[in-house]
Design a protein around this motif. Structure first.
Motif, PDB file in Angstrom:
ATOM      1  N   SER A  35    -127.522  25.232 -95.786  1.00 43.64           N
ATOM      2  CA  SER A  35    -127.506  24.288 -94.577  1.00 43.64           C
ATOM      3  C   SER A  35    -128.816  24.609 -93.701  1.00 43.64           C
ATOM      4  N   ASN A  36    -128.998  25.870 -93.698  1.00 40.90           N
ATOM      5  CA  ASN A  36    -130.390  26.400 -92.673  1.00 40.90           C
ATOM      6  C   ASN A  36    -131.506  25.998 -93.530  1.00 40.90           C
ATOM      7  N   VAL A  37    -131.629  26.003 -94.593  1.00 40.27           N
ATOM      8  CA  VAL A  37    -132.640  25.526 -95.624  1.00 40.27           C
ATOM      9  C   VAL A  37    -133.022  24.118 -95.361  1.00 40.27           C
ATOM     10  N   ALA A  38    -131.830  23.137 -95.347  1.00 46.22           N
ATOM     11  CA  ALA A  38    -131.816  21.700 -95.197  1.00 46.22           C
ATOM     12  C   ALA A  38    -132.197  21.409 -93.654  1.00 46.22           C
ATOM     13  N   GLU A  39    -131.789  22.175 -92.881  1.00 50.01           N
ATOM     14  CA  GLU A  39    -132.136  21.729 -91.487  1.00 50.01           C
ATOM     15  C   GLU A  39    -133.718  22.000 -91.075  1.00 50.01           C
ATOM     16  N   GLY A  40    -133.907  23.363 -91.659  1.00 51.11           N
ATOM     17  CA  GLY A  40    -135.587  23.625 -91.498  1.00 51.11           C
ATOM     18  C   GLY A  40    -136.353  22.623 -91.814  1.00 51.11           C
ATOM     19  N   HIS A  41    -135.995  22.071 -93.203  1.00 47.15           N
ATOM     20  CA  HIS A  41    -136.540  20.903 -94.082  1.00 47.15           C
ATOM     21  C   HIS A  41    -136.644  19.662 -93.244  1.00 47.15           C
ATOM     22  N   ALA A  42    -135.824  19.276 -92.611  1.00 46.05           N
ATOM     23  CA  ALA A  42    -135.564  18.125 -91.895  1.00 46.05           C
ATOM     24  C   ALA A  42    -136.434  17.864 -90.675  1.00 46.05           C
TER      25      ALA A  42
END
Length: 61
Positions: A35-42
């Motif tokens: 979830s943290n990786v996806a949020e950072g990528h977004a």
């Protein structure tokens, strides 16, 4: 997401008395990392992505 599924399966195998302690913490951490990786990528900025990778690494340890 394979890692998350594997950790959830392992957490299920823990003794019943750990179901809400260690097992719950394992499930939350496993879900938090992607979830943290996806949020950072977004967010679209390399600096934000790097910051979320650091947050993910903290949950992982």
């Amino acid at each position: 997401m394979v890692l998350v599924e594997q950790i959830h399966a392992i957490a299920f195998l823990l003794p019943v008395e750990e179901r809400y302690g260690l097992a719950g913490q394992m499930r939350r951490a496993a879900t938090s990392v992607p979830s943290n990786v996806a949020e950072g990528h977004a967010r679209g900025e390399a600096r934000d992505l790097a910051r979320f990778f650091v947050c993910s690494a903290r949950f992982d340890s």
